[in-house]
Design a protein around this motif. Structure first.
Motif, short mmCIF file in Angstrom:
data_model
loop_
_atom_site.label_atom_id
_atom_site.label_comp_id
_atom_site.label_asym_id
_atom_site.label_seq_id
_atom_site.Cartn_x
_atom_site.Cartn_y
_atom_site.Cartn_z
N LYS A 158 0.86 -1.19 0.00
CA LYS A 158 0.00 0.00 0.00
C LYS A 158 0.88 1.23 0.00
O LYS A 158 1.92 1.27 0.67
CB LYS A 158 -0.89 0.00 1.25
CG LYS A 158 -1.94 1.08 1.23
CD LYS A 158 -2.82 1.03 2.46
CE LYS A 158 -3.81 2.19 2.44
NZ LYS A 158 -4.62 2.29 3.63
N MET A 159 0.46 2.25 -0.78
CA MET A 159 1.18 3.53 -0.76
C MET A 159 0.53 4.42 0.29
O MET A 159 -0.70 4.41 0.44
CB MET A 159 1.07 4.20 -2.12
CG MET A 159 1.94 3.53 -3.16
SD MET A 159 1.80 4.36 -4.73
CE MET A 159 0.16 3.88 -5.21
N PHE A 160 1.34 5.18 0.98
CA PHE A 160 0.83 6.10 2.00
C PHE A 160 1.17 7.52 1.62
O PHE A 160 2.21 7.79 1.02
CB PHE A 160 1.43 5.77 3.37
CG PHE A 160 0.98 4.45 3.92
CD1 PHE A 160 1.70 3.29 3.63
CD2 PHE A 160 -0.15 4.34 4.69
CE1 PHE A 160 1.28 2.06 4.12
CE2 PHE A 160 -0.58 3.13 5.18
CZ PHE A 160 0.13 1.98 4.89
N LYS A 161 0.29 8.42 2.00
CA LYS A 161 0.51 9.84 1.75
C LYS A 161 1.82 10.25 2.41
O LYS A 161 2.05 9.96 3.59
CB LYS A 161 -0.65 10.60 2.40
CG LYS A 161 -1.05 11.86 1.76
CD LYS A 161 -2.41 12.27 2.33
CE LYS A 161 -2.63 13.74 2.20
NZ LYS A 161 -3.99 14.15 2.58
N GLY A 162 2.69 10.92 1.65
CA GLY A 162 3.95 11.37 2.22
C GLY A 162 5.08 10.36 2.06
O GLY A 162 6.22 10.64 2.44
N GLU A 163 4.78 9.19 1.51
CA GLU A 163 5.81 8.17 1.38
C GLU A 163 6.64 8.42 0.12
O GLU A 163 6.13 8.89 -0.90
CB GLU A 163 5.14 6.79 1.27
CG GLU A 163 6.11 5.64 1.39
CD GLU A 163 5.45 4.28 1.15
OE1 GLU A 163 4.21 4.22 1.07
OE2 GLU A 163 6.20 3.31 1.03
N ILE A 164 7.92 8.08 0.20
CA ILE A 164 8.80 8.18 -0.97
C ILE A 164 8.85 6.79 -1.61
O ILE A 164 9.27 5.82 -0.97
CB ILE A 164 10.23 8.59 -0.57
CG1 ILE A 164 10.23 9.84 0.29
CG2 ILE A 164 11.12 8.76 -1.80
CD1 ILE A 164 9.82 11.11 -0.39
N VAL A 165 8.41 6.69 -2.84
CA VAL A 165 8.40 5.41 -3.54
C VAL A 165 8.93 5.64 -4.96
O VAL A 165 9.26 6.76 -5.32
CB VAL A 165 6.97 4.82 -3.63
CG1 VAL A 165 6.49 4.35 -2.27
CG2 VAL A 165 5.99 5.82 -4.21
N VAL A 183 4.33 10.53 -2.57
CA VAL A 183 2.90 10.31 -2.76
C VAL A 183 2.14 11.49 -2.15
O VAL A 183 2.22 11.72 -0.96
CB VAL A 183 2.45 8.99 -2.10
CG1 VAL A 183 0.95 8.78 -2.30
CG2 VAL A 183 3.23 7.81 -2.64
N LEU A 184 1.43 12.24 -3.03
CA LEU A 184 0.67 13.40 -2.53
C LEU A 184 -0.64 12.95 -1.91
O LEU A 184 -1.07 13.49 -0.90
CB LEU A 184 0.34 14.34 -3.70
CG LEU A 184 1.40 15.29 -4.18
CD1 LEU A 184 0.84 16.20 -5.26
CD2 LEU A 184 1.95 16.13 -3.04
N ASP A 185 -1.26 12.00 -2.56
CA ASP A 185 -2.55 11.53 -2.05
C ASP A 185 -2.90 10.21 -2.71
O ASP A 185 -2.42 9.92 -3.82
CB ASP A 185 -3.65 12.56 -2.33
CG ASP A 185 -4.81 12.45 -1.34
OD1 ASP A 185 -5.71 13.30 -1.38
OD2 ASP A 185 -4.80 11.50 -0.51
N ILE A 186 -3.71 9.42 -2.02
CA ILE A 186 -4.21 8.18 -2.63
C ILE A 186 -5.71 8.11 -2.43
O ILE A 186 -6.26 8.70 -1.50
CB ILE A 186 -3.56 6.89 -2.06
CG1 ILE A 186 -3.80 6.78 -0.54
CG2 ILE A 186 -2.10 6.80 -2.39
CD1 ILE A 186 -3.56 5.39 -0.01
N GLN A 187 -6.36 7.41 -3.35
CA GLN A 187 -7.82 7.25 -3.25
C GLN A 187 -8.18 5.81 -3.58
O GLN A 187 -7.63 5.22 -4.51
CB GLN A 187 -8.48 8.20 -4.24
CG GLN A 187 -9.94 8.46 -3.92
CD GLN A 187 -10.56 9.41 -4.93
OE1 GLN A 187 -10.63 9.12 -6.12
NE2 GLN A 187 -11.00 10.55 -4.46
#
Lengths: 175, 187
Positions: A82-89, A149-153
């Motif tokens: 899962k990607m999280f807001k604020g994460e560096i990927v 990651v700025l945002d996920i939906q």
């Protein structure tokens, strides 16, 4: 980010699949569990289901009176992404448009990096469309790009996430 | 006459446009808002002005608050070890068509194959684990391991939530990064 999660599930085995001697229960449970895990694409809380790691315990089976199926409560550990807001990927560019690029980040195909979030990069067409900055650093199809990651939906119907990316920050961009 | 008219015009203009003048001024100060928020109306723009008048806050990772209780973050190198092990087992078991891998497995493995920079996840964990004593969370530890920082400035840039503890953390972090640099896999 990868997540290791311990989950309790119920595995249902039809009566006809049960070995008459009752010896192959673990195998039957594991196969059904793998099948159930594999068909579950993703959830909002845990992200994309990647792999089943360990079958930790199999509880006592209970017979469902109406159908004759046997329900086994199991506990297993699985790996999800899962990607999280604020994460560096990082992600791989799969489409380039004038307004931005679409990236694939692990199992997520829908990461959008807008041109407004690519500071100092300009859209150019050199045979193929791409974004390039003054240092000749290129963002094109196949490039691997590190982003925040700025945002996920979560999209319930498609069982998928969409994400917004940005290169605003140090050490972000193609590598 | 034109002056009068002009004046009159001006004054009428002033009175009719009086309340809007301040609105125009407000919009001019924050014209960046218009570009980025054309879909939204003017509502809420006051709130947005206050966030944009300072520099926009850096995004902070809040994984620990968002993860369910029975879940734990993994570093990319740890995930690679697990997924590679499963892939090798599946190669042996793949003759049985009833055994299936999830759709996302290959993409997940591809992600860590490329991105990881440490070969030995146990050593990485041993090096980073002591940082927990200084208040570094599990998810912050995982992000540090995943981004392969070369300096503590990079760590604070990638994990802004740690900036507040800069004084306490800098020394142990430097030590950890030095040990990690010896573990980096060759390109």
């Amino acid at each position: 980010m990868f997540i290791k999660v311990k989950l309790p599930w119920n595995v249902m085995i039809p009566a006809e699949a049960m070995d008459p001697n009752g010896l192959m229960i673990q195998r039957a449970v594991l196969i059904r569990l793998l099948d159930a895990f594999a068909s579950k694409k993703a959830t909002k809380d845990l992200g994309y289901f990647i792999a089943l790691k360990n079958l930790e315990e199999i509880g006592e089976g209970r017979i469902r009176e109406t159908t004759g199926e046997i329900v086994f409560p199991v506990v297993f550990s699985g790996i999800t992404f899962k990607m999280f807001k604020g994460e560096i990927v990082h992600g791989v560019v799969r489409q380039v448009h004038k307004s931005g690029v679409f990236l694939r980040c692990g199992p997520c195909e829908n990461v959008y990096l807008s041109q407004y979030k690519m500071p100092d990069y300009d859209y150019v067409v050199q045979g193929n469309p791409l974004f390039m900055n003054q240092n000749m650093s290129r963002i094109q199809i196949g490039s691997t790009v590190r982003f925040i990651v700025l945002d996920i939906q979560w999209k319930e119907a498609e069982k998928e996430f969409i994400a917004l990316a940005s290169l605003e920050g140090n050490n972000l961009g193609p590598f | 006459m034109s002056e009068k008219g002009g004046k009159g015009f001006k004054s009428s203009l002033k009175s009719s446009y009086g309340p809007r003048e301040s609105k125009y001024t407000f919009l001019q100060d924050s014209d960046e808002q218009i570009q980025g928020s054309s879909a939204k109306g003017g509502k809420g723009s006051k709130a947005r002005k206050s966030t944009l008048s300072k520099e926009s806050q850096p995004l902070e990772l809040k994984t620990d608050k968002e993860l369910p209780e029975n879940a734990k973050c993994l570093m990319d190198c740890e995930a690679f070890e697990i997924l590679q092990g499963i892939k090798e087992q599946m190669a042996v078991l793949s003759e049985d068509p009833s055994l299936k891998l999830p759709v996302s497995f290959d993409r997940g493995l591809e992600y860590v194959k490329y991105g990881r920079c440490y070969m030995n996840p146990q050593s990485v964990r041993q090096i980073l684990e002591p940082l927990k004593k200084h208040g570094v969370s599990e998810s912050e530890m995982c992000v540090i391991a995943n981004v392969c920082p070369e300096s503590i400035d990079e760590v604070f840039a990638f994990v802004p939530s740690m900036k507040g503890r800069k004084d306490k953390i800098s020394e142990p972090l430097e030590e950890a990064l030095m040990k990690l640099s010896k573990l980096k896999r060759s390109a």
